[in-house]
Motif scaffolding. Structure first.
Motif, PDB file in Angstrom:
ATOM      1  N   VAL A 179       0.874  -1.174   0.000  1.00  0.00           N
ATOM      2  CA  VAL A 179       0.000   0.000   0.000  1.00  0.00           C
ATOM      3  C   VAL A 179       0.906   1.216   0.000  1.00  0.00           C
ATOM      4  CG1 VAL A 179      -1.786   1.281   1.204  1.00  0.00           C
ATOM      5  CG2 VAL A 179      -1.825  -1.212   1.234  1.00  0.00           C
ATOM      6  N   GLY A 180       0.875   1.973  -1.107  1.00  0.00           N
ATOM      7  CA  GLY A 180       1.853   3.036  -1.248  1.00  0.00           C
ATOM      8  C   GLY A 180       3.230   2.421  -1.358  1.00  0.00           C
ATOM      9  N   ASN A 181       4.160   2.880  -0.551  1.00  0.00           N
ATOM     10  CA  ASN A 181       5.502   2.281  -0.557  1.00  0.00           C
ATOM     11  C   ASN A 181       5.770   1.505   0.721  1.00  0.00           C
ATOM     12  OD1 ASN A 181       5.670   4.503   1.129  1.00  0.00           O
ATOM     13  ND2 ASN A 181       7.815   4.884   0.654  1.00  0.00           N
ATOM     14  N   THR A 182       4.708   0.939   1.302  1.00  0.00           N
ATOM     15  CA  THR A 182       4.868   0.093   2.484  1.00  0.00           C
ATOM     16  C   THR A 182       4.331  -1.304   2.187  1.00  0.00           C
ATOM     17  OG1 THR A 182       2.726   0.804   3.395  1.00  0.00           O
ATOM     18  CG2 THR A 182       4.695   2.018   4.089  1.00  0.00           C
ATOM     19  N   LEU A 183       4.954  -2.283   2.788  1.00  0.00           N
ATOM     20  CA  LEU A 183       4.560  -3.682   2.625  1.00  0.00           C
ATOM     21  C   LEU A 183       3.677  -4.098   3.790  1.00  0.00           C
ATOM     22  CD1 LEU A 183       4.833  -6.661   1.570  1.00  0.00           C
ATOM     23  CD2 LEU A 183       6.962  -6.774   2.912  1.00  0.00           C
ATOM     24  N   ILE A 184       2.555  -4.723   3.473  1.00  0.00           N
ATOM     25  CA  ILE A 184       1.683  -5.302   4.501  1.00  0.00           C
ATOM     26  C   ILE A 184       1.723  -6.810   4.324  1.00  0.00           C
ATOM     27  CG2 ILE A 184      -0.650  -5.452   5.419  1.00  0.00           C
ATOM     28  CD1 ILE A 184      -1.176  -2.672   4.461  1.00  0.00           C
ATOM     29  N   LEU A 185       2.269  -7.493   5.316  1.00  0.00           N
ATOM     30  CA  LEU A 185       2.423  -8.939   5.241  1.00  0.00           C
ATOM     31  C   LEU A 185       1.896  -9.574   6.512  1.00  0.00           C
ATOM     32  CD1 LEU A 185       3.536 -11.474   3.834  1.00  0.00           C
ATOM     33  CD2 LEU A 185       5.758 -10.993   4.905  1.00  0.00           C
ATOM     34  N   GLN A 186       0.815 -10.342   6.353  1.00  0.00           N
ATOM     35  CA  GLN A 186       0.242 -11.099   7.466  1.00  0.00           C
ATOM     36  C   GLN A 186      -0.030 -10.204   8.679  1.00  0.00           C
ATOM     37  OE1 GLN A 186       2.394 -15.175   5.897  1.00  0.00           O
ATOM     38  NE2 GLN A 186       3.304 -14.122   7.600  1.00  0.00           N
ATOM     39  N   GLY A 187      -0.636  -9.033   8.384  1.00  0.00           N
ATOM     40  CA  GLY A 187      -1.067  -8.139   9.439  1.00  0.00           C
ATOM     41  C   GLY A 187      -0.021  -7.202   9.989  1.00  0.00           C
ATOM     42  N   ARG A 188       1.173  -7.204   9.415  1.00  0.00           N
ATOM     43  CA  ARG A 188       2.236  -6.326   9.888  1.00  0.00           C
ATOM     44  C   ARG A 188       2.749  -5.449   8.755  1.00  0.00           C
ATOM     45  NH1 ARG A 188       6.155 -10.377  12.955  1.00  0.00           N
ATOM     46  NH2 ARG A 188       7.397  -8.474  13.153  1.00  0.00           N
ATOM     47  N   VAL A 189       3.273  -4.279   9.115  1.00  0.00           N
ATOM     48  CA  VAL A 189       3.666  -3.268   8.144  1.00  0.00           C
ATOM     49  C   VAL A 189       5.189  -3.115   8.134  1.00  0.00           C
ATOM     50  CG1 VAL A 189       3.391  -0.862   7.441  1.00  0.00           C
ATOM     51  CG2 VAL A 189       1.491  -2.057   8.531  1.00  0.00           C
ATOM     52  N   TYR A 190       5.760  -3.018   6.923  1.00  0.00           N
ATOM     53  CA  TYR A 190       7.201  -2.858   6.770  1.00  0.00           C
ATOM     54  C   TYR A 190       7.494  -1.755   5.755  1.00  0.00           C
ATOM     55  CZ  TYR A 190       7.184  -7.550   8.843  1.00  0.00           C
ATOM     56  OH  TYR A 190       6.960  -8.631   9.665  1.00  0.00           O
ATOM     57  N   SER A 191       8.638  -1.119   5.938  1.00  0.00           N
ATOM     58  CA  SER A 191       9.111  -0.104   5.006  1.00  0.00           C
ATOM     59  C   SER A 191      10.388  -0.601   4.336  1.00  0.00           C
ATOM     60  CB  SER A 191       9.387   1.208   5.743  1.00  0.00           C
ATOM     61  OG  SER A 191       8.194   1.723   6.311  1.00  0.00           O
ATOM     62  N   PRO A 192      10.713  -0.070   3.151  1.00  0.00           N
ATOM     63  CA  PRO A 192      11.938  -0.501   2.470  1.00  0.00           C
ATOM     64  C   PRO A 192      13.173  -0.079   3.247  1.00  0.00           C
ATOM     65  CG  PRO A 192      10.925   1.365   1.324  1.00  0.00           C
ATOM     66  CD  PRO A 192       9.956   0.918   2.377  1.00  0.00           C
ATOM     67  N   PRO A 193      14.290  -0.795   3.077  1.00  0.00           N
ATOM     68  CA  PRO A 193      14.519  -1.862   2.096  1.00  0.00           C
ATOM     69  C   PRO A 193      13.852  -3.181   2.484  1.00  0.00           C
ATOM     70  CG  PRO A 193      16.467  -1.543   3.466  1.00  0.00           C
ATOM     71  CD  PRO A 193      15.517  -0.447   3.828  1.00  0.00           C
ATOM     72  N   TYR A 194      13.463  -3.949   1.463  1.00  0.00           N
ATOM     73  CA  TYR A 194      12.798  -5.229   1.670  1.00  0.00           C
ATOM     74  C   TYR A 194      13.787  -6.366   1.403  1.00  0.00           C
ATOM     75  CZ  TYR A 194       8.682  -2.263   1.181  1.00  0.00           C
ATOM     76  OH  TYR A 194       7.759  -1.260   1.333  1.00  0.00           O
ATOM     77  N   LYS A 195      13.805  -7.331   2.315  1.00  0.00           N
ATOM     78  CA  LYS A 195      14.734  -8.456   2.188  1.00  0.00           C
ATOM     79  C   LYS A 195      13.958  -9.756   2.076  1.00  0.00           C
ATOM     80  CE  LYS A 195      18.955 -10.361   4.259  1.00  0.00           C
ATOM     81  NZ  LYS A 195      19.918 -10.230   5.372  1.00  0.00           N
ATOM     82  N   VAL A 196      14.289 -10.528   1.043  1.00  0.00           N
ATOM     83  CA  VAL A 196      13.660 -11.823   0.792  1.00  0.00           C
ATOM     84  C   VAL A 196      14.750 -12.889   0.850  1.00  0.00           C
ATOM     85  CG1 VAL A 196      12.254 -13.196  -0.789  1.00  0.00           C
ATOM     86  CG2 VAL A 196      11.981 -10.698  -0.730  1.00  0.00           C
ATOM     87  N   THR A 197      14.558 -13.907   1.690  1.00  0.00           N
ATOM     88  CA  THR A 197      15.554 -14.962   1.864  1.00  0.00           C
ATOM     89  C   THR A 197      14.936 -16.307   1.541  1.00  0.00           C
ATOM     90  OG1 THR A 197      16.646 -13.695   3.614  1.00  0.00           O
ATOM     91  CG2 THR A 197      17.179 -16.036   3.464  1.00  0.00           C
ATOM     92  N   ALA A 198      15.618 -17.080   0.709  1.00  0.00           N
ATOM     93  CA  ALA A 198      15.114 -18.388   0.295  1.00  0.00           C
ATOM     94  C   ALA A 198      16.161 -19.456   0.561  1.00  0.00           C
ATOM     95  CB  ALA A 198      14.750 -18.380  -1.186  1.00  0.00           C
TER      96      ALA A 198
END
Length: 255
Positions: A179-198
């Motif tokens: 939403v805008g430049n914020t991430l909403i994931l499973q009820g929680r809000v995050y701002s960049p930078p975004y980190k994805v680990t696999a």
């Protein structure tokens, strides 16, 4: 004969509502209504400020913090439940192994192994276009939902055994939404930078990232406007098990 004192000195001019007077009265009435409505709406606040937006963002952050605490509480309860379930309940060894395999597939247990981490970030402030590229628009300088989804999808395509976005493990019902430049994931809000680990084979994961058409398109913006992109190979990573609810809240059967 009438008394001169009682007789009017001339004809009495009768007051009449002419169209111009009616229009003037209507304009003043409408202006008064607008002022009253504005006052009742503002309640003494400055309508030109962003205070309401700030209050909304504060509320969102408060709810996010509350959800984080609830996640911790849920994780503790789930751990107790798992400990109780692990006691001798009459199940066979084969059944226990099947249960552990299902838990691993569902992402509710920890996962360790080699991994690849991808970090995405907005462009720097006052970013300028690289030579040969048009001047950027506002949307060219921020991470979008489709960018994060492209990374997650490519990592799954590359055989990832498990994926974590920021500090949360993804499961089959996880939705990466911005939403805008914020991430909403499973009820929680995050701002960049975004980190994805696999967790998975690093070579396969990196090849999948390189082969993704959506990520290739993102790389154009990295080159043109300086959006953040970093890929790190990691020898040993442990992803947490998902500890939130697994109930579906919005779903309908496929016809």
């Amino acid at each position: 004969m009438s008394n001169s004192a009682d007789s009017p000195g001339g004809p009495v001019r009768r007051f009449s509502w002419r169209p111009v007077r009616l229009l003037t009265a209507a304009v003043f009435a409408l202006a008064g209504l607008i002022f009253v409505t504005s006052f009742n709406t503002a309640k003494g606040t400055n309508l030109r400020t962003d205070d309401s937006l700030l209050k909304l963002s504060d509320l969102i952050q408060q709810r996010s913090d509350k959800n984080a605490k609830l996640d911790e509480s849920t994780a503790a309860v789930r751990k107790d439940v798992d400990a109780l379930a692990g006691r001798d309940d009459g199940s066979t060894k084969a059944e226990d192994e099947k249960l552990r395999a299902l838990e691993a597939a569902a992402g509710t247990t920890k996962l360790s192994g080699q991994a690849v981490s991808v970090t995405l970030n907005d462009a720097p402030q006052n970013a300028q276009a690289a030579p040969g590229y048009p001047e950027p628009q506002a949307n060219d300088l921020v991470i979008h939902q489709q960018d994060l989804q492209a990374v997650v999808n490519a990592l799954w395509q590359g055989g990832a055994q498990g994926i974590q976005v920021m500090d949360q493990r993804l499961i089959s019902t996880s939705a990466v939404r911005c939403v805008g430049n914020t991430l909403i994931l499973q009820g929680r809000v995050y701002s960049p930078p975004y980190k994805v680990t696999a967790v998975g084979d690093p070579d396969r994961l990196k090849r999948a990232l390189t082969a993704s058409p959506a990520i290739q398109n993102y790389q154009l913006y990295v080159t043109a406007y300086g959006l953040g992109w970093k890929v790190d190979e990691r020898e040993a990573v442990t992803l947490p098990g998902y500890s939130g609810t697994v109930d579906l809240h919005h779903a309908k059967p496929v016809q």
